[in-house]
Design a protein around this motif. Sequence first.
Motif, PDB file in Angstrom:
ATOM      1  N   VAL A  28       0.820  -1.215   0.000  1.00 29.70           N
ATOM      2  CA  VAL A  28       0.000   0.000   0.000  1.00 29.70           C
ATOM      3  C   VAL A  28       0.852   1.263   0.000  1.00 29.70           C
ATOM      4  N   ALA A  29       2.095   1.175   0.489  1.00 27.61           N
ATOM      5  CA  ALA A  29       2.978   2.349   0.513  1.00 27.61           C
ATOM      6  C   ALA A  29       4.431   1.900   0.546  1.00 27.61           C
ATOM      7  N   ARG A  30       5.282   2.753   0.007  1.00 31.43           N
ATOM      8  CA  ARG A  30       6.730   2.510   0.033  1.00 31.43           C
ATOM      9  C   ARG A  30       7.410   3.832   0.328  1.00 31.43           C
ATOM     10  N   LEU A  31       8.436   3.787   1.160  1.00 33.94           N
ATOM     11  CA  LEU A  31       9.230   4.974   1.420  1.00 33.94           C
ATOM     12  C   LEU A  31      10.685   4.586   1.556  1.00 33.94           C
ATOM     13  N   GLY A  32      11.547   5.544   1.266  1.00 34.25           N
ATOM     14  CA  GLY A  32      12.971   5.293   1.318  1.00 34.25           C
ATOM     15  C   GLY A  32      13.613   5.448  -0.041  1.00 34.25           C
ATOM     16  N   VAL A  33      14.763   4.816  -0.197  1.00 32.30           N
ATOM     17  CA  VAL A  33      15.606   5.050  -1.365  1.00 32.30           C
ATOM     18  C   VAL A  33      14.944   4.636  -2.688  1.00 32.30           C
ATOM     19  N   ASP A  34      14.164   3.561  -2.721  1.00 31.17           N
ATOM     20  CA  ASP A  34      13.561   3.085  -3.974  1.00 31.17           C
ATOM     21  C   ASP A  34      12.134   3.558  -4.187  1.00 31.17           C
ATOM     22  N   ALA A  35      11.619   4.397  -3.317  1.00 32.04           N
ATOM     23  CA  ALA A  35      10.257   4.906  -3.474  1.00 32.04           C
ATOM     24  C   ALA A  35      10.206   5.977  -4.554  1.00 32.04           C
ATOM     25  N   VAL A  36       9.155   5.929  -5.334  1.00 32.16           N
ATOM     26  CA  VAL A  36       8.880   6.968  -6.332  1.00 32.16           C
ATOM     27  C   VAL A  36       7.705   7.773  -5.773  1.00 32.16           C
TER      28      VAL A  36
ATOM     29  N   LEU B 133      -0.240  12.164  -5.205  1.00 31.63           N
ATOM     30  CA  LEU B 133      -1.339  12.077  -4.245  1.00 31.63           C
ATOM     31  C   LEU B 133      -0.821  12.136  -2.814  1.00 31.63           C
ATOM     32  N   ALA B 134       0.259  11.423  -2.537  1.00 32.97           N
ATOM     33  CA  ALA B 134       0.844  11.440  -1.184  1.00 32.97           C
ATOM     34  C   ALA B 134       1.308  12.837  -0.822  1.00 32.97           C
ATOM     35  N   LYS B 135       1.903  13.532  -1.787  1.00 33.20           N
ATOM     36  CA  LYS B 135       2.350  14.904  -1.524  1.00 33.20           C
ATOM     37  C   LYS B 135       1.155  15.801  -1.230  1.00 33.20           C
ATOM     38  N   ARG B 136       0.072  15.654  -2.009  1.00 36.84           N
ATOM     39  CA  ARG B 136      -1.128  16.479  -1.782  1.00 36.84           C
ATOM     40  C   ARG B 136      -1.782  16.180  -0.443  1.00 36.84           C
ATOM     41  N   LEU B 137      -1.671  14.939  -0.004  1.00 38.29           N
ATOM     42  CA  LEU B 137      -2.243  14.557   1.290  1.00 38.29           C
ATOM     43  C   LEU B 137      -1.330  14.914   2.456  1.00 38.29           C
ATOM     44  N   GLY B 138      -0.148  15.461   2.151  1.00 39.60           N
ATOM     45  CA  GLY B 138       0.783  15.858   3.196  1.00 39.60           C
ATOM     46  C   GLY B 138       1.558  14.695   3.792  1.00 39.60           C
TER      47      GLY B 138
END
Length: 126
Positions: free
Chosen positions: A89-97, A101-106
């Motif tokens: 459902v979500a990825r964060l870190g070095v390989d995340a693109v 939508l995530a940016k707009r949701l803060g």
Amino acid sequence: MATTTKAVGDLFDLLERKPDLLVDADLTVERDGVAFTVRGYDDFVAVDLPSLGAAVAIWRDRLVGGPDAAAALAAAGLTAEIRVRGAPVARLGVDAVPSSLAKRLGLGPVQLFLDGALLAITPRRG
């Protein structure tokens, strides 16, 4: 808030002087009565939760903000993927693109997987 910022800043300073981290983990964790798994393979960590509600609760209660967590993971050369019943459902870190939508949701530099979220809210069969 200044203490958290200083602590995160100290963490970034420490990580920048170290080689990338490698993780080898196969854990079952229980938090507030909810059990979930954490598996790490080299530079990838998968956190698999039993429900979307559990994932949201853990995200809300995190000690470090989304942008700081993503930056810390990236600085350490790690990627974390949040899964619900096996569906990413979500990825964060070095390989995340990072998703717009995530940016707009803060949520910061987080990659969201809408198809995984749809699977996460779909009731299981039999």
